[in-house]
Design a protein around this motif. Structure first.
Motif, short mmCIF file in Angstrom:
data_model
loop_
_atom_site.label_atom_id
_atom_site.label_comp_id
_atom_site.label_asym_id
_atom_site.label_seq_id
_atom_site.Cartn_x
_atom_site.Cartn_y
_atom_site.Cartn_z
N ASP A 124 -22.66 20.07 14.80
CA ASP A 124 -22.74 21.65 14.64
C ASP A 124 -21.28 22.28 14.54
N GLY A 125 -20.49 21.37 13.81
CA GLY A 125 -19.34 21.80 13.10
C GLY A 125 -18.04 22.07 13.93
N ARG A 126 -18.33 21.83 15.52
CA ARG A 126 -17.30 22.33 16.65
C ARG A 126 -16.31 21.31 16.74
N PHE A 127 -16.60 19.93 16.39
CA PHE A 127 -15.53 18.93 16.63
C PHE A 127 -15.46 17.93 15.42
N ALA A 128 -14.07 17.33 15.56
CA ALA A 128 -14.01 16.60 14.47
C ALA A 128 -13.43 15.08 15.00
N TYR A 129 -13.80 14.23 14.19
CA TYR A 129 -13.67 12.81 14.56
C TYR A 129 -12.68 12.37 13.73
N LEU A 130 -11.66 11.44 13.93
CA LEU A 130 -10.55 11.09 13.02
C LEU A 130 -10.49 9.58 13.25
N LEU A 131 -10.73 8.71 12.28
CA LEU A 131 -10.50 7.38 12.51
C LEU A 131 -9.07 6.92 12.09
N PHE A 132 -8.61 5.99 12.86
CA PHE A 132 -7.16 5.31 12.53
C PHE A 132 -7.35 4.00 12.23
N GLU A 133 -6.88 3.65 10.99
CA GLU A 133 -7.01 2.37 10.60
C GLU A 133 -6.02 1.41 11.40
N LEU A 134 -4.67 1.70 11.65
CA LEU A 134 -3.81 0.72 12.08
C LEU A 134 -3.58 0.73 13.56
#
Length: 352
Positions: free
Chosen positions: A201-211
């Motif tokens: 729905d575009g209301r949330f963002a998920y950011l993946l961290f490699e380190l």
């Protein structure tokens, strides 16, 4: 009633036996991939499809190639353009399909390429080099743009910089076709942000961290003067204790129904599944399990959300699994498929 048909495109590096993009027929019900053919593309490290489904774009050495997609999913090359820089690693399109965005890991550059209605690629409209220093250790000390993705409202471009621990937020001047920096989402030092995805729905963002081997959950609001990202949650990607030498979060995929998020982690060589609270956007970790391959660079969820495919870069395999949501386990489907250095995998619907 005719069943919907799908193909899978797997982009590969071509310094070994592979020649480019492998096309697979997809048995959705059984969770099986059957290789159909291979399309020559030099180092197809990432692919994406146009909004209207008629064209496929691929990284190709220091440029981007575009292919027409026929009703059966076969590819016919249209043209190729240089991006006036080093080889890219990620592609995305704005919601209107006017611009193709290219992430440059090696040179820390965001490139904007014109797209034409006939599917062909035009000239480079803009190129912005990131500046700054991150963690002065090993490779992670200078800009490395790893992902470029527009916000769902098409107002901003998120440029995830793995090297300087930032997500730079741009608008694009649609008269001059230039990127304008409007804000920066600063991340924890030495976290190595890698990929950003948005909820259905575009209301949330998920950011993946490699380190740091984590996923940050943010609320997103683009209604104001500047984009607003508010940190809501941080969750681990790992199946065991952090191994600072080997573990590196690598792939991030949202299930087609928007109810689950999956990520892969190298070193740990696992896939984790999270249940998404559709109201709050928060994640509940359900499992993190081994995937019988090395360096799971990318992963894709089958269209029925019942199966999973993982592209294992170092072991040169694709492993497929049934997802058991009740028992929270993965059940492997047969023997791994052999494909040299797979780097990305994407399912797409076809007409025939």
């Amino acid at each position: 009633m005719n069943k919907e048909k799908y193909v899978a495109y797997v982009g590969t590096y071509t310094h070994g036996s592979s020649k480019g993009i492998h096309i697979y027929d997809v048995d959705v019900e059984e969770g099986i991939l059957t290789e159909r053919c291979e399309v020559p593309v030099r180092n197809s490290s990432y692919v994406t499809r146009s909004k209207n489904g008629k064209y496929l774009y691929s990284i190709e050495d220091e440029g981007v190639a575009v292919f027409a997609v026929d009703p059966a999913g076969n590819l016919e090359r249209i043209n190729r353009v240089s991006i006036n820089g080093m080889r890219g690693c990620f592609l995305s399109l704005d919601q209107e399909g006017r611009y193709l965005y290219v992430a440059g890991y090696h040179d820390g550059k965001v490139t904007v390429v014109r797209t034409h209605p006939d599917g062909s690629l035009g000239n480079v409209l803009d190129g912005v080099f990131h500046r700054g220093l991150g963690s002065v250790a090993e490779r992670n000390f200078r800009p490395h743009v790893n992902c470029v993705r527009p916000t769902p409202d098409n107002k901003y471009l998120c440029a995830v910089d793995n090297g300087i621990d930032q997500v730079k937020l741009y608008t694009i001047d649609r008269w001059q076709h230039k990127l304008r920096l409007v804000d920066v989402l600063r991340c924890k030092r030495e976290s190595g942000p890698r990929i950003i995805r948005f909820s259905a729905d575009g209301r949330f963002a998920y950011l993946l961290f490699e380190l740091s081997n984590e996923i940050n959950v943010y609320s997103y609001d683009g209604e104001g003067k500047n984009p607003q990202f508010e940190l809501l949650q941080t969750v681990s990607t790992l199946s065991d204790e952090l191994d600072e030498v080997h573990d590196a979060a690598s792939g991030l995929a949202l299930a087609p129904d928007g109810k689950h998020l999956f990520c892969s982690t190298a070193g740990d060589n696992s896939v984790a599944m999270y249940e998404i609270d559709e109201e709050t956007g928060l994640l509940t970790k359900k499992f993190a399990l081994p995937i019988s391959g090395e360096y799971p660079k990318d992963l894709a969820i089958f269209p029925d959300c019942r199966h999973l495919a993982v592209a294992n870069h170092e072991s040169s395999t694709i492993t497929t699994f049934t997802i058991d949501y009740e028992k929270n386990i993965l059940v492997q489907k047969g023997r791994p498929l052999k494909v040299d250095t797979p780097n990305c995998i994407m399912f797409t619907k076809v007409d025939a």
